[in-house]
Design a protein around this motif. Structure first.
Motif, PDB file in Angstrom:
ATOM      1  N   LEU A  70     -38.561 -17.564 -62.040  1.00 27.82           N
ATOM      2  CA  LEU A  70     -39.855 -17.051 -62.301  1.00 27.82           C
ATOM      3  C   LEU A  70     -40.819 -18.002 -62.085  1.00 27.82           C
ATOM      4  O   LEU A  70     -40.971 -19.333 -62.735  1.00 27.82           O
ATOM      5  N   LEU A  71     -41.693 -18.179 -61.047  1.00 25.74           N
ATOM      6  CA  LEU A  71     -43.011 -18.780 -60.923  1.00 25.74           C
ATOM      7  C   LEU A  71     -44.109 -18.237 -61.609  1.00 25.74           C
ATOM      8  O   LEU A  71     -44.649 -17.337 -61.332  1.00 25.74           O
ATOM      9  N   LEU A  72     -44.561 -18.933 -62.684  1.00 22.53           N
ATOM     10  CA  LEU A  72     -45.758 -18.211 -63.685  1.00 22.53           C
ATOM     11  C   LEU A  72     -47.132 -18.872 -63.096  1.00 22.53           C
ATOM     12  O   LEU A  72     -47.266 -20.316 -63.053  1.00 22.53           O
ATOM     13  N   GLY A  90     -49.120  -5.890 -74.934  1.00 27.56           N
ATOM     14  CA  GLY A  90     -49.660  -6.549 -73.848  1.00 27.56           C
ATOM     15  C   GLY A  90     -50.267  -7.890 -74.056  1.00 27.56           C
ATOM     16  O   GLY A  90     -50.754  -8.491 -73.091  1.00 27.56           O
ATOM     17  N   THR A  91     -50.345  -8.256 -75.405  1.00 26.10           N
ATOM     18  CA  THR A  91     -51.207  -9.528 -75.501  1.00 26.10           C
ATOM     19  C   THR A  91     -50.630 -10.767 -74.858  1.00 26.10           C
ATOM     20  O   THR A  91     -51.342 -11.462 -74.360  1.00 26.10           O
ATOM     21  N   CYS A  92     -49.257 -10.974 -74.545  1.00 26.18           N
ATOM     22  CA  CYS A  92     -48.634 -11.920 -74.004  1.00 26.18           C
ATOM     23  C   CYS A  92     -48.529 -11.907 -72.260  1.00 26.18           C
ATOM     24  O   CYS A  92     -47.905 -12.816 -71.598  1.00 26.18           O
ATOM     25  N   LEU A  93     -49.102 -10.756 -71.869  1.00 24.41           N
ATOM     26  CA  LEU A  93     -48.878 -10.460 -70.459  1.00 24.41           C
ATOM     27  C   LEU A  93     -49.257 -11.660 -69.606  1.00 24.41           C
ATOM     28  O   LEU A  93     -50.336 -12.195 -69.817  1.00 24.41           O
ATOM     29  N   THR A  94     -48.358 -12.336 -68.782  1.00 25.86           N
ATOM     30  CA  THR A  94     -48.506 -13.172 -67.901  1.00 25.86           C
ATOM     31  C   THR A  94     -48.341 -12.861 -66.525  1.00 25.86           C
ATOM     32  O   THR A  94     -47.349 -12.288 -66.197  1.00 25.86           O
ATOM     33  N   ARG A  95     -48.994 -13.580 -65.765  1.00 25.92           N
ATOM     34  CA  ARG A  95     -49.106 -13.446 -64.093  1.00 25.92           C
ATOM     35  C   ARG A  95     -47.915 -14.148 -63.588  1.00 25.92           C
ATOM     36  O   ARG A  95     -47.545 -15.327 -63.769  1.00 25.92           O
ATOM     37  N   VAL A  96     -47.142 -13.463 -62.910  1.00 32.51           N
ATOM     38  CA  VAL A  96     -45.792 -13.951 -62.219  1.00 32.51           C
ATOM     39  C   VAL A  96     -46.377 -14.076 -60.599  1.00 32.51           C
ATOM     40  O   VAL A  96     -46.770 -13.309 -59.981  1.00 32.51           O
ATOM     41  N   LEU A  97     -46.396 -15.418 -60.041  1.00 31.27           N
ATOM     42  CA  LEU A  97     -46.274 -15.705 -58.821  1.00 31.27           C
ATOM     43  C   LEU A  97     -45.296 -15.274 -57.813  1.00 31.27           C
ATOM     44  O   LEU A  97     -45.383 -15.148 -56.590  1.00 31.27           O
TER      45      LEU A  97
END
Length: 321
Positions: free
Chosen positions: A317-319, A277-284
């Protein structure tokens, strides 16, 4: 510099000892001699290895001497466990992360069944120690291919809860074989199952639990390696950066995080398999193609985060970067 780097601690290997065939035990202490942050049963730390890789290893015990780790030299090592076995001698210095716990004990469990396969004993033995200290009801079942590849046998044999420990080794069938179906046949309210080990072992135990009607919320697991994924049909997809509108194209053979790094975005990376989960990134916006072992099914369904080290996009994907 990122938040993950800011949290790293300077550490030293104060003890190295063989635990079993291809398994080394390391004690990691703070380089300045101060006490390390407390670690709950089931927790792990990141080791920032001399070859530049960052890998996660479960804490088998925390003592005044530091964190005790048991690390298997994986024949399919991508450079992590091989580096540990070849370079981390007593006195070696490195950086570590504070403990993180993605595999905690359930606070409301009336009874716990602990299943360990191979090196999966590392978080499981810490759980057994914690449950015994709390006066909780539990059993530990430990299976290995051979006795010489079983770590911590002496510690388990002399533990104050030794009568709750059951060991099974393929090369000593007279000791019995693990019968997960029989052990899990009658799930009871308040009983929780914890499973850790090789993927085949974990799949076997968890499948038997599901077949017996165990509630998903009562089954807890932690994997050390992600299952193989067929990538033959992977196509390209686009990533849009919310803060700038920049569009980054991810090629079929390229990971999303590789594309982000190539474009100059400092997204932290550790396990590279969607486990930590270190790289977990929010997806808008957009729908991720989730391939991680970190998010729950409910979290995947929300589609508001993804792990760019292994997961992809079903289109753009919008990040939130």
């Amino acid at each position: 510099m990122n938040a993950q780097t800011d949290l790293r601690l300077d550490a030293r290997i104060t003890r190295r000892t063989p635990l079993a065939t291809d398994i080394v035990g390391l004690t990691v202490a703070a380089a300045d001699g101060r006490p390390l942050p407390p670690a709950e049963a089931g927790a792990h730390i990141d080791l920032c290895l001399p070859n530049g890789l960052v890998r996660q290893y479960s804490i088998a015990r925390q003592s005044e001497a530091g964190y005790e780790l048991g690390i298997l030299r994986d024949p399919a090592s991508r450079g992590g466990s091989a580096c540990v076995h070849e370079t981390l001698v007593e006195g070696a210095t490195l950086q570590i992360s504070p403990p993180r716990n993605l595999f905690p004990l359930a606070a409301d469990a009336r009874r716990s069944l602990l299943f360990a396969g191979g090196i999966g004993i590392t978080p499981i033995i810490a759980m057994a120690d914690a449950l015994h200290a709390a006066g909780a009801d539990f059993e530990l079942h430990y299976a290995t291919r051979s006795r010489d590849r079983a770590a911590y046998l002496d510690r388990l044999a002399t533990a104050p809860y030794a009568d709750r420990v059951h060991c099974y080794h393929d090369d000593t069938p007279e000791a019995g074989r693990l019968d997960a179906a029989a052990l899990l046949a009658h799930p009871q309210p308040g009983t929780h199952l914890y499973v850790c080990g090789p993927n085949g072992f974990m799949d076997h135990v968890i499948d038997r639990a599901r077949a017996a009607g165990w509630a998903e919320a009562d089954v807890h697991s932690e994997r050390f390696a992600a299952p193989a994924i067929d990538t033959a049909d992977d196509g390209s997809f686009a990533i849009e950066i919310a803060s700038s509108g920049q569009t980054i194209q991810v090629a079929p053979e390229q990971s999303a995080i590789a594309a982000l790094h190539a474009a100059g975005f400092d997204v932290p990376l550790s396990c590279e398999q969607g486990i930590c989960g270190t790289c977990l990134t929010r997806v808008l916006d957009g729908e991720p193609d989730h391939r991680d072992m970190f998010l729950t099914e409910a979290e995947r369904a929300a589609n508001d985060r993804f792990t760019p080290c292994c997961s992809r996009g079903k289109g753009r994907l919008l990040l939130d970067l």
